[in-house]
Design an enzyme around this catalytic site. Structure first.
Site, PDB file in Angstrom:
ATOM      1  N   GLU A   1     -15.390   2.158  -5.232  1.00  0.00           N
ATOM      2  CA  GLU A   1     -16.110   2.175  -4.616  1.00  0.00           C
ATOM      3  C   GLU A   1     -16.047   2.897  -3.350  1.00  0.00           C
ATOM      4  O   GLU A   1     -18.054   3.055  -2.546  1.00  0.00           O
ATOM      5  CB  GLU A   1     -18.168   0.995  -4.766  1.00  0.00           C
ATOM      6  CG  GLU A   1     -17.871   0.285  -5.723  1.00  0.00           C
ATOM      7  CD  GLU A   1     -18.585   0.669  -6.406  1.00  0.00           C
ATOM      8  OE1 GLU A   1     -19.608   1.897  -6.042  1.00  0.00           O
ATOM      9  OE2 GLU A   1     -19.105   0.640  -7.658  1.00  0.00           O
TER      10      GLU A   1
ATOM     11  N   GLY B   1      -0.263 -23.341  10.401  1.00  0.00           N
ATOM     12  CA  GLY B   1       0.763 -23.092   9.077  1.00  0.00           C
ATOM     13  C   GLY B   1      -0.072 -23.319   7.548  1.00  0.00           C
ATOM     14  O   GLY B   1      -0.012 -22.940   6.603  1.00  0.00           O
TER      15      GLY B   1
ATOM     16  N   SER C   1     -10.858  10.015  -3.803  1.00  0.00           N
ATOM     17  CA  SER C   1     -11.821  10.629  -3.418  1.00  0.00           C
ATOM     18  C   SER C   1     -12.647  11.726  -3.767  1.00  0.00           C
ATOM     19  O   SER C   1     -13.720  12.324  -3.212  1.00  0.00           O
ATOM     20  CB  SER C   1     -11.750  10.089  -1.296  1.00  0.00           C
ATOM     21  OG  SER C   1     -11.354   8.728  -1.305  1.00  0.00           O
TER      22      SER C   1
ATOM     23  N   ASP D   1     -13.737   4.510  -0.885  1.00  0.00           N
ATOM     24  CA  ASP D   1     -12.484   4.423   0.360  1.00  0.00           C
ATOM     25  C   ASP D   1     -13.113   3.997   2.029  1.00  0.00           C
ATOM     26  O   ASP D   1     -13.823   5.246   2.127  1.00  0.00           O
ATOM     27  CB  ASP D   1     -11.533   4.658   1.049  1.00  0.00           C
ATOM     28  CG  ASP D   1     -10.690   4.927   2.486  1.00  0.00           C
ATOM     29  OD1 ASP D   1      -9.606   4.039   2.458  1.00  0.00           O
ATOM     30  OD2 ASP D   1     -11.418   5.654   2.359  1.00  0.00           O
TER      31      ASP D   1
ATOM     32  N   GLY E   1     -10.807  -0.508 -13.874  1.00  0.00           N
ATOM     33  CA  GLY E   1     -11.062  -2.234 -13.789  1.00  0.00           C
ATOM     34  C   GLY E   1     -11.407  -2.293 -15.513  1.00  0.00           C
ATOM     35  O   GLY E   1     -11.933  -2.189 -16.332  1.00  0.00           O
TER      36      GLY E   1
ATOM     37  N   THR F   1     -11.666   7.755 -11.272  1.00  0.00           N
ATOM     38  CA  THR F   1      -9.829   8.111 -10.281  1.00  0.00           C
ATOM     39  C   THR F   1      -9.717   8.150 -11.361  1.00  0.00           C
ATOM     40  O   THR F   1      -8.882   8.385 -12.226  1.00  0.00           O
ATOM     41  CB  THR F   1      -9.767   6.971  -9.447  1.00  0.00           C
ATOM     42  OG1 THR F   1     -10.982   6.514  -8.695  1.00  0.00           O
ATOM     43  CG2 THR F   1      -8.568   7.402  -8.859  1.00  0.00           C
TER      44      THR F   1
ATOM     45  N   GLN G   1      -9.692 -21.042  21.124  1.00  0.00           N
ATOM     46  CA  GLN G   1      -9.964 -20.946  19.447  1.00  0.00           C
ATOM     47  C   GLN G   1     -11.690 -20.452  18.857  1.00  0.00           C
ATOM     48  O   GLN G   1     -11.839 -19.673  18.074  1.00  0.00           O
ATOM     49  CB  GLN G   1      -9.729 -22.947  18.647  1.00  0.00           C
ATOM     50  CG  GLN G   1     -10.140 -22.880  17.318  1.00  0.00           C
ATOM     51  CD  GLN G   1      -8.615 -22.474  16.307  1.00  0.00           C
ATOM     52  OE1 GLN G   1      -7.400 -21.652  17.129  1.00  0.00           O
ATOM     53  NE2 GLN G   1      -8.361 -22.898  15.674  1.00  0.00           N
TER      54      GLN G   1
ATOM     55  N   ARG H   1      -8.606 -30.733  13.063  1.00  0.00           N
ATOM     56  CA  ARG H   1      -7.317 -31.031  13.340  1.00  0.00           C
ATOM     57  C   ARG H   1      -7.125 -30.966  14.937  1.00  0.00           C
ATOM     58  O   ARG H   1      -8.053 -30.030  15.388  1.00  0.00           O
ATOM     59  CB  ARG H   1      -6.854 -28.950  13.370  1.00  0.00           C
ATOM     60  CG  ARG H   1      -5.758 -28.678  13.942  1.00  0.00           C
ATOM     61  CD  ARG H   1      -4.360 -30.022  12.489  1.00  0.00           C
ATOM     62  NE  ARG H   1      -2.793 -28.803  12.954  1.00  0.00           N
ATOM     63  CZ  ARG H   1      -1.941 -29.686  12.173  1.00  0.00           C
ATOM     64  NH1 ARG H   1      -2.273 -29.851  11.245  1.00  0.00           N
ATOM     65  NH2 ARG H   1      -0.782 -29.234  12.629  1.00  0.00           N
TER      66      ARG H   1
HETATM   67  C1  LIG Z   1      -8.461  -2.693  -7.563  1.00  0.00           C
HETATM   68  C2  LIG Z   1      -9.220  -1.512  -7.349  1.00  0.00           C
HETATM   69  C3  LIG Z   1     -10.013  -1.114  -8.384  1.00  0.00           C
HETATM   70  C4  LIG Z   1     -10.518  -0.147  -8.871  1.00  0.00           C
HETATM   71  N1  LIG Z   1     -11.790  -0.116  -9.753  1.00  0.00           N
HETATM   72  C5  LIG Z   1     -11.724   1.661 -10.525  1.00  0.00           C
HETATM   73  C6  LIG Z   1     -12.518   1.938 -11.687  1.00  0.00           C
HETATM   74  O1  LIG Z   1     -12.415   0.567 -12.510  1.00  0.00           O
HETATM   75  N2  LIG Z   1     -12.376   3.220 -11.158  1.00  0.00           N
HETATM   76  C7  LIG Z   1     -12.308   4.217 -10.819  1.00  0.00           C
HETATM   77  O2  LIG Z   1     -12.895   4.926 -11.233  1.00  0.00           O
HETATM   78  N3  LIG Z   1     -11.138   3.586  -9.991  1.00  0.00           N
HETATM   79  C8  LIG Z   1     -11.276   2.858  -9.361  1.00  0.00           C
HETATM   80  N4  LIG Z   1     -10.298   2.176  -7.807  1.00  0.00           N
HETATM   81  C9  LIG Z   1     -10.039   3.234  -7.597  1.00  0.00           C
HETATM   82  C10 LIG Z   1     -10.914   3.432  -6.086  1.00  0.00           C
HETATM   83  O3  LIG Z   1     -11.721   3.932  -6.507  1.00  0.00           O
HETATM   84  C11 LIG Z   1     -10.126   4.439  -5.267  1.00  0.00           C
HETATM   85  O4  LIG Z   1      -8.945   4.325  -5.224  1.00  0.00           O
HETATM   86  C12 LIG Z   1     -11.109   4.723  -4.164  1.00  0.00           C
HETATM   87  O5  LIG Z   1     -12.420   5.802  -4.514  1.00  0.00           O
HETATM   88  C13 LIG Z   1     -10.275   5.404  -2.766  1.00  0.00           C
HETATM   89  O6  LIG Z   1      -9.942   6.803  -3.698  1.00  0.00           O
HETATM   90  P1  LIG Z   1      -7.865   7.307  -3.341  1.00  0.00           P
HETATM   91  O7  LIG Z   1      -7.533   5.840  -3.848  1.00  0.00           O
HETATM   92  O8  LIG Z   1      -7.886   8.457  -3.886  1.00  0.00           O
HETATM   93  O9  LIG Z   1      -7.678   7.014  -1.563  1.00  0.00           O
HETATM   94  P2  LIG Z   1      -7.613   8.194  -0.590  1.00  0.00           P
HETATM   95  O10 LIG Z   1      -8.652   8.999  -0.598  1.00  0.00           O
HETATM   96  O11 LIG Z   1      -6.564   9.186  -1.336  1.00  0.00           O
HETATM   97  O12 LIG Z   1      -6.998   7.646  -0.105  1.00  0.00           O
HETATM   98  C14 LIG Z   1      -5.533   7.186   0.726  1.00  0.00           C
HETATM   99  C15 LIG Z   1      -5.447   7.722   2.832  1.00  0.00           C
HETATM  100  O13 LIG Z   1      -6.616   8.442   2.971  1.00  0.00           O
HETATM  101  C16 LIG Z   1      -7.489   8.889   3.977  1.00  0.00           C
HETATM  102  N5  LIG Z   1      -8.932   9.438   3.329  1.00  0.00           N
HETATM  103  C17 LIG Z   1      -8.434  10.139   2.637  1.00  0.00           C
HETATM  104  N6  LIG Z   1      -9.288  11.468   3.060  1.00  0.00           N
HETATM  105  C18 LIG Z   1      -9.683  11.236   3.949  1.00  0.00           C
HETATM  106  C19 LIG Z   1     -10.831  12.303   4.743  1.00  0.00           C
HETATM  107  N7  LIG Z   1     -11.251  13.118   4.574  1.00  0.00           N
HETATM  108  N8  LIG Z   1     -10.534  11.776   6.435  1.00  0.00           N
HETATM  109  C20 LIG Z   1      -9.746  11.182   6.881  1.00  0.00           C
HETATM  110  N9  LIG Z   1      -9.125  10.104   5.550  1.00  0.00           N
HETATM  111  C21 LIG Z   1      -9.035  10.082   4.333  1.00  0.00           C
HETATM  112  C22 LIG Z   1      -8.239   7.322   3.442  1.00  0.00           C
HETATM  113  O14 LIG Z   1      -8.696   6.276   4.390  1.00  0.00           O
HETATM  114  C23 LIG Z   1      -7.261   6.156   3.201  1.00  0.00           C
HETATM  115  O15 LIG Z   1      -6.679   6.074   3.968  1.00  0.00           O
HETATM  116  C24 LIG Z   1     -10.505   1.208  -8.525  1.00  0.00           C
HETATM  117  C25 LIG Z   1      -9.261   0.779  -6.756  1.00  0.00           C
HETATM  118  C26 LIG Z   1      -8.566  -0.018  -6.112  1.00  0.00           C
HETATM  119  C27 LIG Z   1      -7.931  -0.819  -5.522  1.00  0.00           C
END
Ligand SMILES: Cc1cc2nc3c(=O)[nH]c(=O)nc-3n(C[C@H](O)[C@H](O)[C@H](O)COP(=O)(O)OP(=O)(O)OC[C@H]3O[C@@H](n4cnc5c(N)ncnc54)[C@H](O)[C@@H]3O)c2cc1C
Length: 717
Positions: free
Chosen positions: A459, A436, A176, A461, A209, A170, A363, A343
């Site tokens: 891995e 609470g 993505s 979104d 990470g 990333t 509940q 509770r």
């Molecule tokens: C805690 C954490 C650890 C991570 N660790 C690593 C790591 O070790 N190595 C690494 O390389 N990466 C890492 N990442 C990155 C992670 O893999 C990316 O954040 C993830 O793949 C999502 O990509 P993005 O952030 O570009 O989201 P985006 O694609 O920018 O998404 C933003 C929003 O747009 C929406 N969206 C995007 N494209 C579309 C579409 N075509 N249709 C509809 N909706 C869409 C998504 O659903 C989302 O709601 C980490 C992220 C986090 C939060």
């Protein structure tokens, strides 16, 4: 003050003895005893069934952790500073390696054991397993699966944490859309090196990470450039920090991303390269290579295909996230169900004892479907991970059936998404169901919520990932419509063979009894998927034929909501139900089948209930059947309520691992919570800023400042 101390001492003693008796399982007696007495099975029998061949291993691993002071943190550790949490995490990582819960031979014999260890560590600390997995799992797997002989020499050093590696794909501006990554690796023929470079701050590798402070190596994905030809993204093994003093190499700018919403003991970082030179051998060259003379060699002519094949072996990450989410789901439900049974609030009249909140229909309706989901997901996960490992095994002896690869990809993508979303909702519901007290950090639901959260994003979104499943389903449907066979080695889309029959069918349900039959439930679940796919196809076609200038990309995007996205979820839920049913049929402990069957029916009906509108659109179900469905969900919630404490006992980690005063197995929620709060350091401390509370405030002494802004705001209007 003395009296308070005496009370604390008394309660500490009582709570400690209760906790220790609870270690071996659910405590005898206490507020939860009446519910345990009502259940139809012994939790330990259920645990033995669920854990299967890993039952003894898990027991021994928990016992090992419980005897280790490092794994018996005081509750205040939940509030550690980021700095201290990371320090603690490195100690824990090292300790886990010292125990060597699995050997290479164990892994060779039964690779599933790696997931068992990962899930068990997650039940203790959600960040711990990813921390270990990123280096010893994902990074090491990159070298094994993407590299060749020359990269394997690093493995022993990874296994002892001498090398800590990370996975850097990333970038700041893209995640993505991997095609848009900008980092370059340009081959220099004269020195036989690659020159890594980040052409803009937007190309900074981000979110990685372990990179913030821990890692000394990274697998970096960069565009391979030779001359003026861009060969697309390739993986490189890149030294980041020196082994001698852990400082970055010249040309490497590496930093920490700071505080996150959760998982703060895991250091996510960023890195940028400035003409940073690495040897030619750094290219992980299993699928594509560069000769010393600078000739590019690959069996793939298409860069996207090569990239897909490069990442394919890492698809296990999605399978393992199903397990991580499930582990968090179990912990959250152990807390909320036990608390709800202990509770008490309100009674029908003054002379009647108050009712445990679990007795309230609302509940039950909020919690019981998640208990059912926990069991349904568990059986699905065992099935999915089993197939994942056998696919990896077959890949060693030759090419794997592409149809199997495609089906596994669809299942793991939607599986990760659905498990993540169910767990997210279950944790939040659990938090609210504990009122609470659910909001106290020490009760752990907030920590679980925040730590589970990134499972929905890394891995892949979830909302992007699940589109891969929609594509697979549309391709399968197209095959059916064009008279080709449905390719489904695992049988998950075999129902599409009956597509036309399904679409024209009606639900054969007349009584509540019919709604408990797995075949009847699966009929509705398959109909729902088929119908949504049909509607998606119709919508796609109508957009394409609308005469407007619409390309496939736009048509696809305009068909997500209500159609493709919904179809992928419906498909996966049907697979979960089918696999749960198959597991129940073959459950060797016949006495468990009754309660498991109720959970299956509850899970399926609950998911269908959310889509009654869809089922009614083309009159698959009648209005009467819809009402019956809703009433049956409530009836099942009531029945499962009496089993619920035992059901969570069977999946909960030991009390000291669960680490939640209101979630302990003794059900002594008040003693445990009171004791925890009043023995937490600082509880009775005078505020260090107490003196600043005096003298009394000079009311309005600064009012003139606000007046001047008020005047300016009204005059500019
Ligand atoms: C805690 C954490 C650890 C991570 N660790 C690593 C790591 O070790 N190595 C690494 O390389 N990466 C890492 N990442 C990155 C992670 O893999 C990316 O954040 C993830 O793949 C999502 O990509 P993005 O952030 O570009 O989201 P985006 O694609 O920018 O998404 C933003 C929003 O747009 C929406 N969206 C995007 N494209 C579309 C579409 N075509 N249709 C509809 N909706 C869409 C998504 O659903 C989302 O709601 C980490 C992220 C986090 C939060």
């Amino acid at each position: 003050m003395e009296r308070v101390s005496a009370i604390i001492r008394h309660l500490t003693f009582e709570a400690q003895s209760a906790a220790s008796s609870a270690q071996s399982g659910a405590a005898a007696g206490g507020p939860l005893a009446s519910y345990r007495a009502k259940s139809s099975f012994q939790p330990e029998t259920m645990r033995r069934y669920l854990d299967g061949r890993f039952y003894e291993f898990k027991k021994a691993m928990y016992a090992t952790l419980l005897q280790d002071p490092l794994f018996r943190l005081p509750i205040a550790e939940l509030e550690l500073s980021r700095k201290d949490a990371r320090h603690q995490a490195i100690r824990l990582m090292r300790r886990v390696i010292e125990y060597q819960f699995v050997t290479e031979a164990d892994l060779e014999q039964d690779p599933m054991i790696a997931l068992i260890v990962s899930n068990l560590l997650t039940s203790f600390d959600v960040s711990l397993a990813p921390k270990l997995f990123l280096s010893c799992g994902m990074f090491a797997q990159c070298l094994v699966n993407m590299g060749t002989e020359r990269h394997l020499k690093y493995l022993p050093m990874i296994a002892t944490l001498e090398i800590v590696g990370c996975f850097a794909l990333t970038e700041l501006a893209h995640g993505s859309n991997v095609r848009a990554m900008m980092t370059t690796a340009t081959y220099d023929r004269t020195t036989r090196e690659f020159v890594l470079h980040s052409p803009s701050y937007l190309a900074t590798k981000w979110w990685v990470g372990l990179l913030g402070q821990t890692a000394n190596y990274a697998v970096v994905f960069a565009r391979l450039i030779i001359g003026d030809k861009d060969h697309g993204l390739h993986p490189f093994l890149v030294p980041i920090r020196t082994m001698s003093d852990h400082m970055p190499f010249p040309g490497v700018t590496v930093g920490d991303l700071g505080s996150k919403l959760g998982q703060n003991s895991l250091d996510n970082g960023f890195v940028a390269f400035n003409q940073y030179r690495i040897p030619r051998e750094s290219l992980l060259n299993r699928l594509a290579d560069v000769t010393p003379e600078g000739e590019y060699v690959s069996q793939f002519s298409n860069a996207d295909r090569l990239f897909g094949a490069t990442l394919a072996p890492l698809s296990g990450g999605r399978v393992s996230i199903v397990g991580l989410a499930l582990t968090n789901l179990r912990s959250a439900l152990a807390i909320s169900v036990r608390y709800s049974a202990a509770r008490k609030q309100f009674s029908p009249s003054d002379n009647v004892e108050e009712l445990p909140v679990i007795e309230y229909q609302l509940q039950q309706y909020r919690l019981m479907p998640y208990v059912a989901a926990c069991y349904a997901l568990d059986r699905f996960y065992v099935w999915l991970s089993g197939h994942h490992f056998s696919q990896l095994q077959s890949a060693r002896s030759g090419p794997v059936d592409p149809a199997l690869v495609a089906e596994m990809h669809a299942l793991s993508s939607a599986g990760k998404a659905v498990a993540g979303w169910i767990t997210r909702d279950a944790i939040q519901t659990s938090r609210e169901c504990c009122g609470g007290h659910g909001y106290s950090t020490c009760n752990r639901l907030g920590v679980l919520r925040d730590d589970n959260d990134p499972n929905l994003t890394y891995e892949g979104d979830n909302n992007v990932l699940i589109q891969q499943t929609s594509k697979f389903l549309m391709t399968s449907l197209r095959n059916v419509m064009t008279g080709k066979p449905v390719k489904s080695p695992l049988g998950s889309v075999a129902f599409l063979e009956q597509f036309s029959t399904l679409i024209g069918s009606k639900w054969a349900v007349e009584s509540e009894g019919d709604l408990l039959k797995p075949a009847v439930l699966l009929h509705a679940m398959h109909y729902r998927t088929a119908y949504l796919l049909q509607e998606a196809g119709t919508k796609l076609q109508s957009i394409m034929e609308s005469g407007k200038d619409v390309d496939t990309f736009s048509a696809w995007n305009q068909t997500q909501v209500h159609y493709l996205h919904a179809a992928a979820k419906a498909y996966l839920e049907a697979v979960i139900v089918a696999q749960f049913d198959a597991a129940i049929q073959s459950c060797p402990t016949v006495s468990l089948r009754g309660v498991l069957s109720k959970l299956l029916a509850l899970f399926a009906l609950w998911r269908l209930e959310g889509d009654i509108a869809v089922l009614r659109e083309d009159d698959f179900i009648t209005g009467q059947q819809a009402k019956l469905l809703k009433e049956t969900v409530l009836a099942l919630c009531l029945q499962v309520k009496d089993e619920a404490v035992s059901l969570v006992d069977a999946v909960a980690p030991p009390d000291q691992i669960l680490f939640s005063p209101i979630g302990r197995s003794d059900g002594e929620v008040y003693k445990n919570l009171y004791n925890t709060v009043t023995t937490t350091p600082g509880c009775f401390e005078r505020a260090p800023w107490w003196a600043e509370m005096h003298p009394p405030v000079e009311k309005g002494s600064k009012r003139a400042v606000f007046d001047s802004y008020l005047k300016a705001a009204s005059s500019s209007h």
